[in-house]
Design a protein around this motif. Structure first.
Motif, PDB file in Angstrom:
ATOM      1  N   GLN A  36       0.817  -1.200   0.000  1.00 51.08           N
ATOM      2  CA  GLN A  36       0.000   0.000   0.000  1.00 51.08           C
ATOM      3  C   GLN A  36       0.855   1.256   0.000  1.00 51.08           C
ATOM      4  O   GLN A  36       0.521   2.238  -0.657  1.00 51.08           O
ATOM      5  N   SER A  37       1.971   1.256   0.734  1.00 52.44           N
ATOM      6  CA  SER A  37       2.831   2.439   0.751  1.00 52.44           C
ATOM      7  C   SER A  37       3.497   2.645  -0.603  1.00 52.44           C
ATOM      8  O   SER A  37       3.677   3.775  -1.041  1.00 52.44           O
ATOM      9  N   ARG A  38       3.849   1.560  -1.260  1.00 49.34           N
ATOM     10  CA  ARG A  38       4.423   1.693  -2.609  1.00 49.34           C
ATOM     11  C   ARG A  38       3.390   2.268  -3.574  1.00 49.34           C
ATOM     12  O   ARG A  38       3.701   3.135  -4.384  1.00 49.34           O
ATOM     13  N   ALA A  39       2.182   1.762  -3.471  1.00 47.23           N
ATOM     14  CA  ALA A  39       1.119   2.272  -4.334  1.00 47.23           C
ATOM     15  C   ALA A  39       0.851   3.742  -4.052  1.00 47.23           C
ATOM     16  O   ALA A  39       0.606   4.526  -4.974  1.00 47.23           O
ATOM     17  N   LEU A  40       0.921   4.147  -2.793  1.00 40.80           N
ATOM     18  CA  LEU A  40       0.713   5.547  -2.439  1.00 40.80           C
ATOM     19  C   LEU A  40       1.813   6.430  -3.014  1.00 40.80           C
ATOM     20  O   LEU A  40       1.543   7.502  -3.562  1.00 40.80           O
ATOM     21  N   VAL A  41       3.049   5.981  -2.923  1.00 42.63           N
ATOM     22  CA  VAL A  41       4.175   6.754  -3.478  1.00 42.63           C
ATOM     23  C   VAL A  41       4.020   6.889  -4.988  1.00 42.63           C
ATOM     24  O   VAL A  41       4.203   7.974  -5.552  1.00 42.63           O
ATOM     25  N   ILE A  42       3.656   5.814  -5.637  1.00 40.27           N
ATOM     26  CA  ILE A  42       3.460   5.863  -7.086  1.00 40.27           C
ATOM     27  C   ILE A  42       2.325   6.816  -7.430  1.00 40.27           C
ATOM     28  O   ILE A  42       2.438   7.629  -8.347  1.00 40.27           O
ATOM     29  N   ALA A  43       1.247   6.750  -6.675  1.00 41.39           N
ATOM     30  CA  ALA A  43       0.117   7.643  -6.933  1.00 41.39           C
ATOM     31  C   ALA A  43       0.502   9.104  -6.737  1.00 41.39           C
ATOM     32  O   ALA A  43       0.097   9.970  -7.512  1.00 41.39           O
ATOM     33  N   ALA A  56       7.935  11.864 -16.177  1.00 40.26           N
ATOM     34  CA  ALA A  56       8.276  11.221 -17.449  1.00 40.26           C
ATOM     35  C   ALA A  56       9.631  10.527 -17.353  1.00 40.26           C
ATOM     36  O   ALA A  56       9.803   9.419 -17.873  1.00 40.26           O
ATOM     37  N   TYR A  57      10.571  11.171 -16.689  1.00 41.63           N
ATOM     38  CA  TYR A  57      11.886  10.560 -16.510  1.00 41.63           C
ATOM     39  C   TYR A  57      11.776   9.279 -15.678  1.00 41.63           C
ATOM     40  O   TYR A  57      12.362   8.252 -16.030  1.00 41.63           O
ATOM     41  N   ILE A  58      11.018   9.339 -14.589  1.00 37.73           N
ATOM     42  CA  ILE A  58      10.816   8.155 -13.742  1.00 37.73           C
ATOM     43  C   ILE A  58      10.149   7.048 -14.552  1.00 37.73           C
ATOM     44  O   ILE A  58      10.549   5.883 -14.489  1.00 37.73           O
ATOM     45  N   TYR A  59       9.148   7.406 -15.338  1.00 34.36           N
ATOM     46  CA  TYR A  59       8.464   6.421 -16.163  1.00 34.36           C
ATOM     47  C   TYR A  59       9.433   5.761 -17.145  1.00 34.36           C
ATOM     48  O   TYR A  59       9.422   4.530 -17.315  1.00 34.36           O
ATOM     49  N   GLU A  60      10.260   6.551 -17.802  1.00 35.93           N
ATOM     50  CA  GLU A  60      11.212   6.003 -18.771  1.00 35.93           C
ATOM     51  C   GLU A  60      12.220   5.077 -18.108  1.00 35.93           C
ATOM     52  O   GLU A  60      12.559   4.021 -18.646  1.00 35.93           O
ATOM     53  N   VAL A  61      12.708   5.446 -16.938  1.00 38.24           N
ATOM     54  CA  VAL A  61      13.661   4.597 -16.220  1.00 38.24           C
ATOM     55  C   VAL A  61      12.999   3.288 -15.815  1.00 38.24           C
ATOM     56  O   VAL A  61      13.568   2.208 -16.008  1.00 38.24           O
ATOM     57  N   VAL A  62      11.797   3.389 -15.259  1.00 41.13           N
ATOM     58  CA  VAL A  62      11.082   2.177 -14.851  1.00 41.13           C
ATOM     59  C   VAL A  62      10.766   1.318 -16.072  1.00 41.13           C
ATOM     60  O   VAL A  62      10.876   0.091 -16.029  1.00 41.13           O
ATOM     61  N   ALA A  67       5.850  -2.802 -14.664  1.00 39.45           N
ATOM     62  CA  ALA A  67       5.685  -1.750 -13.661  1.00 39.45           C
ATOM     63  C   ALA A  67       5.412  -0.408 -14.339  1.00 39.45           C
ATOM     64  O   ALA A  67       4.608   0.393 -13.855  1.00 39.45           O
ATOM     65  N   ALA A  68       6.056  -0.174 -15.465  1.00 37.64           N
ATOM     66  CA  ALA A  68       5.819   1.067 -16.204  1.00 37.64           C
ATOM     67  C   ALA A  68       4.386   1.118 -16.714  1.00 37.64           C
ATOM     68  O   ALA A  68       3.747   2.174 -16.682  1.00 37.64           O
ATOM     69  N   GLN A  69       3.881  -0.008 -17.166  1.00 33.90           N
ATOM     70  CA  GLN A  69       2.489  -0.051 -17.610  1.00 33.90           C
ATOM     71  C   GLN A  69       1.542   0.211 -16.447  1.00 33.90           C
ATOM     72  O   GLN A  69       0.546   0.919 -16.580  1.00 33.90           O
ATOM     73  N   PHE A  70       1.888  -0.319 -15.277  1.00 38.87           N
ATOM     74  CA  PHE A  70       1.094  -0.053 -14.078  1.00 38.87           C
ATOM     75  C   PHE A  70       1.103   1.444 -13.764  1.00 38.87           C
ATOM     76  O   PHE A  70       0.063   2.023 -13.442  1.00 38.87           O
ATOM     77  N   LEU A  71       2.257   2.076 -13.862  1.00 38.66           N
ATOM     78  CA  LEU A  71       2.346   3.521 -13.617  1.00 38.66           C
ATOM     79  C   LEU A  71       1.475   4.286 -14.599  1.00 38.66           C
ATOM     80  O   LEU A  71       0.772   5.228 -14.222  1.00 38.66           O
ATOM     81  N   ALA A  72       1.525   3.898 -15.865  1.00 37.47           N
ATOM     82  CA  ALA A  72       0.710   4.575 -16.871  1.00 37.47           C
ATOM     83  C   ALA A  72      -0.779   4.376 -16.590  1.00 37.47           C
ATOM     84  O   ALA A  72      -1.574   5.306 -16.756  1.00 37.47           O
ATOM     85  N   ASP A  73      -1.160   3.173 -16.144  1.00 42.35           N
ATOM     86  CA  ASP A  73      -2.565   2.915 -15.820  1.00 42.35           C
ATOM     87  C   ASP A  73      -3.015   3.729 -14.608  1.00 42.35           C
ATOM     88  O   ASP A  73      -4.110   4.283 -14.595  1.00 42.35           O
TER      89      ASP A  73
END
Length: 102
Positions: A3-10, A44-50, A57-63
Motif C-alpha cells: 500500500q505504501s508503494r502504491a501511495l508513493v506511485i500515486a 516522465a523521466y521516472i516512467y522512462e527509467v522504470v 511496472a511502467a504499464q502499471f504507472l501509466a494505468d
C-alpha cells in the motif's frame, strides 16, 4: 508495504499525470503558465527509467496515471496555478507601470 508503494506511485503520478504532454511542450516555453511542467518532466523521466528496467511496472504507472481521481486533481491544480500565474503577471505589470510612470 504494498500500500505504501502504491501511495508513493500515486503521489508521483499526481504531479505528472499525462506523460505524452511533457514531450509535446517545452519546459522553457516563454508563455507557458503551467507550473506543473517540472513535475511532469520528473514523472516522465521516472516512467522512462522504470520502463527500461521493468516494463510491467511502467504499464502499471501509466494505468495509475489515468485514474479519474488523479486526472481530476491534476486538472484542478493546473487551472488554479494558471489563475495564480495570470494574477502574478498582472501585479508585475502594475508594478512595472508604477515604477516607470514616476
Amino acid at each position: 508495504m504494498l500500500q505504501s508503494r502504491a501511495l508513493v506511485i500515486a503521489l508521483i503520478l499526481l504531479l505528472g499525470t499525462t506523460l505524452p504532454e511533457v514531450h509535446s511542450k517545452s519546459v522553457f516555453e516563454k508563455d507557458r503558465r503551467d507550473w506543473l511542467v517540472y513535475p511532469d518532466a520528473v514523472a516522465a523521466y521516472i516512467y522512462e527509467v522504470v520502463n527500461d528496467i521493468y516494463p510491467k511496472a511502467a504499464q502499471f504507472l501509466a494505468d495509475v496515471a489515468q485514474i479519474q481521481v488523479i486526472v481530476t486533481t491534476r486538472n484542478f491544480l493546473i487551472r488554479e496555478t494558471a489563475k495564480l500565474s495570470i494574477l502574478a503577471e498582472k501585479v508585475a505589470e502594475k508594478i512595472k507601470n508604477m515604477w516607470y510612470s514616476k
